[in-house]
Write a protein that holds these residues in place. Sequence first.
Motif, mmCIF file in Angstrom:
data_model
loop_
_atom_site.group_PDB
_atom_site.id
_atom_site.type_symbol
_atom_site.label_atom_id
_atom_site.label_comp_id
_atom_site.label_asym_id
_atom_site.label_seq_id
_atom_site.Cartn_x
_atom_site.Cartn_y
_atom_site.Cartn_z
ATOM 1 N N LEU A 69 -1.860 -28.618 39.814
ATOM 2 C CA LEU A 69 -2.795 -27.557 39.438
ATOM 3 C C LEU A 69 -2.493 -26.271 40.198
ATOM 4 C CD1 LEU A 69 -6.205 -29.420 39.089
ATOM 5 C CD2 LEU A 69 -4.649 -28.669 37.317
ATOM 6 N N SER A 70 -2.134 -26.406 41.474
ATOM 7 C CA SER A 70 -1.817 -25.227 42.281
ATOM 8 C C SER A 70 -0.573 -24.521 41.739
ATOM 9 C CB SER A 70 -1.605 -25.643 43.735
ATOM 10 O OG SER A 70 -1.254 -24.527 44.511
ATOM 11 N N ALA A 71 0.467 -25.303 41.421
ATOM 12 C CA ALA A 71 1.708 -24.714 40.914
ATOM 13 C C ALA A 71 1.506 -24.078 39.539
ATOM 14 C CB ALA A 71 2.810 -25.772 40.849
ATOM 15 N N MET A 72 0.587 -24.661 38.734
ATOM 16 C CA MET A 72 0.304 -24.080 37.414
ATOM 17 C C MET A 72 -0.455 -22.762 37.543
ATOM 18 S SD MET A 72 -0.823 -27.224 34.943
ATOM 19 C CE MET A 72 -0.993 -26.220 33.478
ATOM 20 N N VAL A 95 7.886 -31.274 44.976
ATOM 21 C CA VAL A 95 8.329 -30.895 46.325
ATOM 22 C C VAL A 95 7.141 -30.881 47.284
ATOM 23 C CG1 VAL A 95 9.217 -28.969 47.715
ATOM 24 C CG2 VAL A 95 10.362 -29.598 45.578
ATOM 25 N N ALA A 96 6.057 -30.223 46.870
ATOM 26 C CA ALA A 96 4.883 -30.103 47.741
ATOM 27 C C ALA A 96 4.258 -31.469 48.022
ATOM 28 C CB ALA A 96 3.856 -29.169 47.110
ATOM 29 N N ALA A 97 4.141 -32.306 46.971
ATOM 30 C CA ALA A 97 3.498 -33.612 47.150
ATOM 31 C C ALA A 97 4.358 -34.538 48.005
ATOM 32 C CB ALA A 97 3.214 -34.251 45.787
ATOM 33 N N VAL A 104 15.156 -21.267 35.946
ATOM 34 C CA VAL A 104 14.425 -22.488 35.608
ATOM 35 C C VAL A 104 13.216 -22.123 34.751
ATOM 36 C CG1 VAL A 104 13.178 -24.462 36.548
ATOM 37 C CG2 VAL A 104 15.138 -23.538 37.773
ATOM 38 N N SER A 105 13.018 -22.831 33.612
ATOM 39 C CA SER A 105 11.894 -22.525 32.732
ATOM 40 C C SER A 105 10.577 -22.835 33.432
ATOM 41 C CB SER A 105 11.997 -23.330 31.440
ATOM 42 O OG SER A 105 11.636 -24.668 31.687
ATOM 43 N N SER A 106 9.487 -22.205 32.980
ATOM 44 C CA SER A 106 8.216 -22.312 33.703
ATOM 45 C C SER A 106 7.682 -23.744 33.736
ATOM 46 C CB SER A 106 7.184 -21.364 33.106
ATOM 47 O OG SER A 106 6.954 -21.693 31.758
ATOM 48 N N GLY A 107 7.931 -24.504 32.643
ATOM 49 C CA GLY A 107 7.472 -25.894 32.623
ATOM 50 C C GLY A 107 8.135 -26.731 33.707
ATOM 51 N N PHE A 108 9.465 -26.628 33.799
ATOM 52 C CA PHE A 108 10.191 -27.359 34.841
ATOM 53 C C PHE A 108 9.798 -26.857 36.224
ATOM 54 C CE2 PHE A 108 13.414 -28.541 31.544
ATOM 55 C CZ PHE A 108 13.389 -29.904 31.789
ATOM 56 N N ALA A 109 9.598 -25.542 36.372
ATOM 57 C CA ALA A 109 9.250 -24.965 37.672
ATOM 58 C C ALA A 109 7.958 -25.584 38.212
ATOM 59 C CB ALA A 109 9.102 -23.448 37.550
ATOM 60 N N VAL A 110 6.979 -25.802 37.314
ATOM 61 C CA VAL A 110 5.708 -26.393 37.747
ATOM 62 C C VAL A 110 5.929 -27.819 38.249
ATOM 63 C CG1 VAL A 110 3.500 -27.300 36.902
ATOM 64 C CG2 VAL A 110 4.188 -24.971 36.333
ATOM 65 N N ILE A 111 6.686 -28.605 37.475
ATOM 66 C CA ILE A 111 6.929 -29.999 37.857
ATOM 67 C C ILE A 111 7.661 -30.079 39.200
ATOM 68 C CG2 ILE A 111 8.147 -32.126 37.209
ATOM 69 C CD1 ILE A 111 5.819 -31.497 35.409
ATOM 70 N N ILE A 112 8.724 -29.278 39.356
ATOM 71 C CA ILE A 112 9.511 -29.329 40.597
ATOM 72 C C ILE A 112 8.665 -28.853 41.784
ATOM 73 C CG2 ILE A 112 11.579 -28.458 41.773
ATOM 74 C CD1 ILE A 112 12.840 -28.129 38.950
ATOM 75 N N SER A 113 7.944 -27.751 41.616
ATOM 76 C CA SER A 113 7.101 -27.230 42.697
ATOM 77 C C SER A 113 6.100 -28.281 43.155
ATOM 78 C CB SER A 113 6.319 -25.994 42.235
ATOM 79 O OG SER A 113 7.164 -25.034 41.688
ATOM 80 N N ALA A 158 2.717 -25.972 47.230
ATOM 81 C CA ALA A 158 3.015 -25.962 45.796
ATOM 82 C C ALA A 158 2.994 -24.538 45.258
ATOM 83 C CB ALA A 158 2.007 -26.836 45.044
ATOM 84 N N ALA A 159 1.995 -23.761 45.689
ATOM 85 C CA ALA A 159 1.895 -22.369 45.255
ATOM 86 C C ALA A 159 3.109 -21.574 45.742
ATOM 87 C CB ALA A 159 0.598 -21.747 45.769
ATOM 88 N N GLY A 160 3.508 -21.819 46.986
ATOM 89 C CA GLY A 160 4.649 -21.106 47.568
ATOM 90 C C GLY A 160 5.947 -21.377 46.816
ATOM 91 N N VAL A 161 6.204 -22.649 46.526
ATOM 92 C CA VAL A 161 7.436 -23.000 45.802
ATOM 93 C C VAL A 161 7.394 -22.421 44.388
ATOM 94 C CG1 VAL A 161 8.900 -24.879 44.972
ATOM 95 C CG2 VAL A 161 7.708 -25.114 47.163
ATOM 96 N N SER A 162 6.201 -22.484 43.769
ATOM 97 C CA SER A 162 6.034 -21.953 42.416
ATOM 98 C C SER A 162 6.316 -20.447 42.372
ATOM 99 C CB SER A 162 4.604 -22.256 41.944
ATOM 100 O OG SER A 162 4.375 -21.716 40.674
ATOM 101 N N VAL A 163 5.867 -19.727 43.404
ATOM 102 C CA VAL A 163 6.133 -18.286 43.496
ATOM 103 C C VAL A 163 7.640 -18.041 43.652
ATOM 104 C CG1 VAL A 163 5.867 -16.257 45.000
ATOM 105 C CG2 VAL A 163 3.866 -17.605 44.351
#
Lengths: 247, 98
Positions: free
Chosen positions: B46-49, A231-233, A219-228, A205-210
Amino acid sequence: MLSFLKVYDKLSWVIIMRNEYSKGILHGIPIALGYLSVSFGFGIMAVSLNIPIISAVLISLTNLTSAGQAAGIEIIAASGAFIEMALTQLVINIRYALMGVTLSQRLDGGFNTAKRMVLSFGITDEVFAVASSQKGRLSASYMAGLITLPIVGWTLGTFLGASAGHLLPESVTNAMGILLYGMFLAIIIPPSRENKRVLFVVLAAAGVSVAFKYLITFVSSGFAVIISALVAAVIGAVLFPVKEDAQ
Amino acid sequence: MTLFLYILIMAGVTYLIRMLPFTLFRRQIRSPFIKSLLYYLPYAVLSAMTVPAIFYSTGDMLTAVVGTVTAVLLAYFKLPLIVVAVSAALTAFLAGLI
């Protein structure tokens, strides 16, 4: 966190013979203390955007969410459209829907519709993390206790930050910006240490978010968090299905 | 008045997101995939945030890194939520003084 909760469990056993509401209250204390300091920062931010103290407090009392409120006051300050406000809240806070579904699987028989409607107000990242780490079924009394002090702490901290935050030097308020994220790390790191599959999902999740931050910047930060997170989950669920009752 | 409408929309949308799934969802989920997804999702959110936002949270990446390393270490040793959060802010503040 968990060992801390064990101490609380022992305390609640001694003091009140496992009264569910009191146990929830005790579990809510560390969350409330964290919220007190994090919402202090929100109060400061709100006042700096010319939002009156009473309105900042009203926002915290009725929203009880960090990221959504921070985005919300930016929209208010920029006189954004109402639909933009609604969509932003939907995207940033949609995780609570997923948490709600997860918790709904764990409620005991006495958790009726009215109780669900009232207590759902208190579902936050930290409340979810603590509630879902409990063994067995969740009672309405426990949930009511768990959310009480966090609501008080979040609202009170906002008031203090909005009314007295300007008295603090900028070096202090800047440093307080990390409080919320420190809390998030305190929630995800202990289970990642115990469970390699959770660690994998957290890192993915951290990797995709980066990647969204530096490579896929439209992509806006809100959508980026949801998509990341999705994908990870999904990768985690495909590669490492959770065995029955592992939750 | 407009401010009140903004707050009403914020609060209303946020409450419905929380209330509807929690209240209406009654079935026990059987699908192992959905169960696994729901198990992993909160950690993933939480990790992505947190990453990479935490590195921009103090207005200075150096102090943010100091605070982050502190938080990771203390969380690894399972210190309470509030201790981890406040220590991160405190070390970030101290790093800013140097």
